[in-house]
Design a protein around this motif. Structure first.
Motif, PDB file in Angstrom:
ATOM      1  N   GLU A 175       1.168  -1.274   0.494  1.00 27.94           N
ATOM      2  CA  GLU A 175      -0.029   0.164  -0.121  1.00 27.94           C
ATOM      3  C   GLU A 175       0.977   0.980   0.451  1.00 27.94           C
ATOM      4  O   GLU A 175       0.899   2.295  -0.441  1.00 27.94           O
ATOM      5  CB  GLU A 175      -0.694  -0.021   0.893  1.00 27.94           C
ATOM      6  N   THR A 176       1.952   0.815   0.988  1.00 29.97           N
ATOM      7  CA  THR A 176       3.224   2.053   1.044  1.00 29.97           C
ATOM      8  C   THR A 176       3.659   2.883  -0.346  1.00 29.97           C
ATOM      9  O   THR A 176       3.505   4.035  -1.008  1.00 29.97           O
ATOM     10  CB  THR A 176       3.886   2.200   1.907  1.00 29.97           C
ATOM     11  N   ALA A 177       4.227   1.756  -0.838  1.00 28.81           N
ATOM     12  CA  ALA A 177       4.474   1.912  -2.100  1.00 28.81           C
ATOM     13  C   ALA A 177       3.566   2.156  -3.431  1.00 28.81           C
ATOM     14  O   ALA A 177       3.900   2.879  -4.225  1.00 28.81           O
ATOM     15  CB  ALA A 177       5.285   0.641  -2.982  1.00 28.81           C
ATOM     16  N   THR A 178       2.300   1.693  -3.270  1.00 24.59           N
ATOM     17  CA  THR A 178       1.384   2.078  -3.845  1.00 24.59           C
ATOM     18  C   THR A 178       1.250   3.403  -4.574  1.00 24.59           C
ATOM     19  O   THR A 178       1.062   4.311  -5.186  1.00 24.59           O
ATOM     20  CB  THR A 178       0.120   1.193  -4.271  1.00 24.59           C
ATOM     21  N   LYS A 179       0.700   4.029  -2.788  1.00 23.75           N
ATOM     22  CA  LYS A 179       0.371   5.258  -2.870  1.00 23.75           C
ATOM     23  C   LYS A 179       1.980   6.616  -3.798  1.00 23.75           C
ATOM     24  O   LYS A 179       1.935   7.200  -3.359  1.00 23.75           O
ATOM     25  CB  LYS A 179       0.577   5.950  -1.183  1.00 23.75           C
ATOM     26  N   GLN A 180       3.331   5.952  -2.551  1.00 25.37           N
ATOM     27  CA  GLN A 180       4.157   6.359  -3.729  1.00 25.37           C
ATOM     28  C   GLN A 180       4.038   6.086  -5.280  1.00 25.37           C
ATOM     29  O   GLN A 180       4.719   7.416  -5.599  1.00 25.37           O
ATOM     30  CB  GLN A 180       5.354   6.028  -3.079  1.00 25.37           C
ATOM     31  N   LYS A 181       4.015   5.016  -5.529  1.00 25.71           N
ATOM     32  CA  LYS A 181       3.959   5.139  -7.184  1.00 25.71           C
ATOM     33  C   LYS A 181       3.154   6.039  -7.277  1.00 25.71           C
ATOM     34  O   LYS A 181       3.530   6.887  -8.762  1.00 25.71           O
ATOM     35  CB  LYS A 181       3.571   3.942  -7.426  1.00 25.71           C
ATOM     36  N   ASP A 182       1.811   6.746  -7.144  1.00 27.25           N
ATOM     37  CA  ASP A 182       1.094   7.211  -7.365  1.00 27.25           C
ATOM     38  C   ASP A 182       1.431   8.766  -7.508  1.00 27.25           C
ATOM     39  O   ASP A 182       1.442   9.605  -8.614  1.00 27.25           O
ATOM     40  CB  ASP A 182      -0.388   7.130  -6.964  1.00 27.25           C
ATOM     41  N   LYS A 183       2.254   9.109  -6.259  1.00 29.95           N
ATOM     42  CA  LYS A 183       2.984  10.645  -6.010  1.00 29.95           C
ATOM     43  C   LYS A 183       3.664  10.526  -6.682  1.00 29.95           C
ATOM     44  O   LYS A 183       3.556  11.496  -7.736  1.00 29.95           O
ATOM     45  CB  LYS A 183       3.502  10.571  -4.968  1.00 29.95           C
ATOM     46  N   LEU A 184       4.703   9.635  -7.292  1.00 29.10           N
ATOM     47  CA  LEU A 184       5.675   9.767  -8.346  1.00 29.10           C
ATOM     48  C   LEU A 184       5.445  10.149  -9.831  1.00 29.10           C
ATOM     49  O   LEU A 184       5.297  10.551 -10.464  1.00 29.10           O
ATOM     50  CB  LEU A 184       6.878   9.089  -7.820  1.00 29.10           C
ATOM     51  N   GLU A 185       4.417   9.194 -10.108  1.00 32.98           N
ATOM     52  CA  GLU A 185       3.633   9.025 -11.279  1.00 32.98           C
ATOM     53  C   GLU A 185       2.976  10.523 -11.812  1.00 32.98           C
ATOM     54  O   GLU A 185       3.563  11.064 -12.664  1.00 32.98           O
ATOM     55  CB  GLU A 185       2.510   8.047 -11.880  1.00 32.98           C
ATOM     56  N   ALA A 186       2.271  11.424 -10.445  1.00 30.33           N
ATOM     57  CA  ALA A 186       1.846  12.843 -10.788  1.00 30.33           C
ATOM     58  C   ALA A 186       3.142  13.534 -10.166  1.00 30.33           C
ATOM     59  O   ALA A 186       2.904  14.605 -11.179  1.00 30.33           O
ATOM     60  CB  ALA A 186       0.986  12.546  -9.507  1.00 30.33           C
ATOM     61  N   LYS A 187       4.326  13.614  -9.620  1.00 32.73           N
ATOM     62  CA  LYS A 187       5.298  13.929 -10.511  1.00 32.73           C
ATOM     63  C   LYS A 187       6.092  14.302 -11.827  1.00 32.73           C
ATOM     64  O   LYS A 187       6.041  15.317 -11.878  1.00 32.73           O
ATOM     65  CB  LYS A 187       6.595  14.011  -8.940  1.00 32.73           C
ATOM     66  N   ILE A 188       5.803  12.894 -12.492  1.00 36.20           N
ATOM     67  CA  ILE A 188       6.400  13.226 -13.535  1.00 36.20           C
ATOM     68  C   ILE A 188       5.753  13.340 -13.991  1.00 36.20           C
ATOM     69  O   ILE A 188       5.976  14.228 -15.181  1.00 36.20           O
ATOM     70  CB  ILE A 188       6.170  11.187 -13.581  1.00 36.20           C
ATOM     71  N   GLY A 189       4.359  13.491 -13.683  1.00 35.94           N
ATOM     72  CA  GLY A 189       3.471  14.007 -15.271  1.00 35.94           C
ATOM     73  C   GLY A 189       3.647  15.830 -15.099  1.00 35.94           C
ATOM     74  O   GLY A 189       3.758  16.348 -16.075  1.00 35.94           O
ATOM     75  N   GLU A 190       3.499  15.767 -13.684  1.00 31.07           N
ATOM     76  CA  GLU A 190       3.787  17.766 -13.714  1.00 31.07           C
ATOM     77  C   GLU A 190       5.135  17.920 -13.674  1.00 31.07           C
ATOM     78  O   GLU A 190       5.711  19.641 -14.589  1.00 31.07           O
ATOM     79  CB  GLU A 190       4.006  17.184 -12.008  1.00 31.07           C
ATOM     80  N   LEU A 191       6.601  17.674 -13.804  1.00 32.25           N
ATOM     81  CA  LEU A 191       7.012  17.729 -14.299  1.00 32.25           C
ATOM     82  C   LEU A 191       7.335  17.647 -15.631  1.00 32.25           C
ATOM     83  O   LEU A 191       8.470  18.780 -16.510  1.00 32.25           O
ATOM     84  CB  LEU A 191       8.630  16.946 -13.874  1.00 32.25           C
ATOM     85  N   THR A 192       6.728  16.580 -16.570  1.00 33.68           N
ATOM     86  CA  THR A 192       6.505  16.559 -18.068  1.00 33.68           C
ATOM     87  C   THR A 192       5.741  18.552 -18.125  1.00 33.68           C
ATOM     88  O   THR A 192       6.565  18.465 -19.127  1.00 33.68           O
ATOM     89  CB  THR A 192       6.081  15.307 -18.759  1.00 33.68           C
TER      90      THR A 192
END
Length: 179
Positions: free
Chosen positions: A71-88
């Motif tokens: 669950e923690t890794a999934t949340k972190q993955k979601d946050k990182l994907e959002a950050k990747i989208g923002e940075l893109t």
């Protein structure tokens, strides 16, 4: 479960059998050995049940920990994907900004080049005008020098006097003096 019931019956039957000459009777010895074996099997069963219970608890704890980790890794993955989208999107915005700035710089450099050419042309025109003016000032200076020399020789030589109208000039001069 059936084994436990059988051992319980044997354990009850064993004291009865042992009372009746257990040492002389081979059946009593067998019953005694069976009682010992039942006690040993019961103890081993309890130890195995305890080990199984501990293993089950360990598996349960490990499963819960792994579930939390997932669950923690999934949340972190979601946050990182959002950050990747923002940075893109930031990259895309920055790229367009860079293109606009590059075009602006190119335009400014072109304007600077044109302004430099205009300034060089104006400097050349100014130098030519200044040269003409300096020549005119020099010519006027020489003319003044020539006129001063001529005036020194004959002060009235350059005076323009109208002799026809001299009487009118004397009359005007005397009117000024009378006033």
């Amino acid at each position: 479960m059936k084994c436990a019931l059988a051992f319980a019956l044997l354990s009850v039957a064993a004291p009865v059998a042992s009372c009746s000459k257990a040492s002389a009777n081979p059946l009593g010895t067998v019953l005694k050995l069976m009682d010992e074996l039942a006690a040993k099997v019961t103890a081993d069963g309890e130890a195995a049940a305890k080990a199984y219970h501990e293993y089950f608890e360990w598996c349960d704890d490990t499963a819960k920990e792994l579930q939390f980790a997932v669950e923690t890794a999934t949340k972190q993955k979601d946050k990182l994907e959002a950050k990747i989208g923002e940075l893109t999107s930031n990259i895309e915005a920055s790229s367009s900004s860079i293109e606009e700035l590059a075009a602006s710089i190119a335009k400014a450099e072109e304007e600077l080049k044109n302004a430099t050419l205009i300034r060089e042309k104006e400097v050349a025109e100014f130098a030519a005008s200044e040269s003409e003016l300096m020549d005119a000032v020099d010519t006027l200076g020489r003319a003044v020098t020539v006129l001063e020399r001529e005036m020194a020789k004959s002060p009235t030589a350059l005076a323009q006097v109208d002799t026809k109208n001299m009487a009118g000039g004397v009359q005007a001069f005397s009117a000024v003096l009378d006033a």
